[in-house]
Design an enzyme around this catalytic site. Sequence first.
Site, PDB file in Angstrom:
ATOM      1  N   HIS A   1       0.834  -1.206   0.000  1.00  0.00           N
ATOM      2  CA  HIS A   1       0.000   0.000   0.000  1.00  0.00           C
ATOM      3  C   HIS A   1       0.875   1.264   0.000  1.00  0.00           C
ATOM      4  O   HIS A   1       0.657   2.186  -0.800  1.00  0.00           O
ATOM      5  CB  HIS A   1      -0.912  -0.029   1.235  1.00  0.00           C
ATOM      6  N   GLU A   2       1.888   1.319   0.889  1.00  0.00           N
ATOM      7  CA  GLU A   2       2.743   2.508   0.993  1.00  0.00           C
ATOM      8  C   GLU A   2       3.650   2.659  -0.229  1.00  0.00           C
ATOM      9  O   GLU A   2       3.925   3.775  -0.666  1.00  0.00           O
ATOM     10  CB  GLU A   2       3.572   2.462   2.277  1.00  0.00           C
TER      11      GLU A   2
ATOM     12  N   HIS B   1       1.724   4.457  -2.773  1.00  0.00           N
ATOM     13  CA  HIS B   1       1.792   5.921  -2.616  1.00  0.00           C
ATOM     14  C   HIS B   1       3.113   6.451  -3.173  1.00  0.00           C
ATOM     15  O   HIS B   1       3.143   7.463  -3.877  1.00  0.00           O
ATOM     16  CB  HIS B   1       1.692   6.296  -1.136  1.00  0.00           C
TER      17      HIS B   1
END
Length: 620
Positions: A63-64, A67
């Site tokens: 997920h990170e 980003h």
Amino acid sequence: KGGADVANLFFTDGTCLETGGFASLPFESGMFPAGTYSKYDFIFLCPWTISAGNNRQDAIVTHEVGHWLGLYHTFRGFSCNNNNDNDFVDDTPQQASFTTGCPSVETDSCPNQPGLDASQNFMDYTDPRCQSEFSPGQMERMYSQFNEYRRRIEPCSPNESDIHIKVRYGSTPGVVDVGYVDWSSKIGIQYSLKPPDEDHIDFANKLVSRDLCIPKHVLHEIYLEDSGGIRYYEVSINGRTLAAGSQKKSVFISGESADCPVSSSRFAVDLSFDKFPWHIVWEVRDSEDNAVIDSAATYLRGDDQYSTNYKESLLSLEKCLPKGDYTFVIRDDSGDGILSPGFYAVSLGGKVVQAGGGNSGFKDSESKSFAIGEGTFQSPPSSSVFCFPASSTTEVEDKGPVRMDNLRIGDLISVGNGKYEPIYSFGHRNAQKLGTFLQLKAIDTTLTVSADHMVFVQGRGPIPASLVAVGDNLLGELTAKLTVESIKPIVAKGLFAPFTPSGTIAVDGVLASSFVAFERSSSLNLLGFGFSYHWLARSFELPHRLICHHIGKCPNEKYDTEGISYWVATPFRIVHVMLSYPALVRHFLLAPILVVLWLFNLAEFLMSNPLVLVAIYQAF
């Protein structure tokens, strides 16, 4: 470690965020100086996010990283409105809220919009064990964002020049494109410095930069196009700053490789044209056989040589010259020279050896002989200066940034904190002389100032520029980043020291004193007390200030052969003589003078504040 293309993962041993981590976005990587990415560009994670097992906490790392590669949450904007900010990926459905847990039935937070909530997507807040996919559109965005903002710029090859462009946005950033065009083939490359449209506001007052590699010995136009909102820009070649400020100009460059061969030296000609560039002709000749080694015709072909494209633009030409004796000649076919604010400068090995131009410069022609070899080259003698060069700028009320050589007595200039004061005198004013200066390079600006001139540094007060260190924070605009990144000596043209009533001036966004320190110190120690040189110099100036500001004006003040005001020259020399005496004699001579200076300051304070004088009178 590494550049913007390297992902740095940091794990905390302290308090963790409930979400498990956070990451910087790709466009943020261009906001910081090269070599400092690891401080600002990162993926921050809690240790438990890399644990194995059925809970799939490692999906948080995915997920990170999403980003870091440019993805937003699928629920960004928390709205079903297509016009509202979302994740800017076409194939992820509109989503008004994030998903929690691991729903057995797919949810639909926007029933009037196509598709169901992307609860299995890595960019939702679903329980990590239920996250399993990126959409094709997300993968395409990650690829394009990496190429736009994180793709590593390889070092320039030996056949290329290194061009660095830096831009500081204002409060309302617009679209900015930078690039270069081969001036012969008219073929070039363009890059965008703007953030994605969705991140427009995030770029307010931020710094962005771009490195370009252009083929050497081929004339290129380096351009910067914007829709408004640029506060500062800077263009440099092989580490040498060519143009900087708030007012953009076209820059034409024919560069050399970063390093010249042994037994040769980098020769450079910088020409800032006036409105009549077609009048200017220059050439470099071998002094032995008078053969033309280089000339304007080498770079400007046919009709382009006389094109109006060069009006008020900057032309920078570099070449590695081997050992030998040379002569540089420049002439103006119209007989009026290069008109202000135009100029030319010739440098050898990074040192300016000849400069001229401006309304008081050469008219028909002038030349400079120089040599490359063992001990035959000498730098030009530079003046003992206490000032700023002609190219430095200060804000003039209702006019904006104005170069030092265009300032006049009476102009209202910025003295910091949004205040403006009139110039009542120039302590130093000489448009033609060369001087040795220090170039203090900060994140947002570059201040060029003489070594003894005082600048205001956070926590240190007004100190000589020679005492400023890398890492010091200069004082200036509140929104500007003025941490000093590098300091180097340079030779530049023009010597200017505008005097204001407060004794301060904002130059290129940095707060400076109008005065110099008489010793390599910020203060004079006398009888156990320290007296700031800024206070001393301003106090010495009271008689001058009284006559030329409080009582009348001195628009026609006179200067000596060095360009120093006669008001300043004599007191300056007297103080230098006094400071050369032994400490005991110095104290004996200066103690009564300090008492007089204190009375001078008191008198000026009362003159400027008559209500205080009235209050004192009434008290007695």
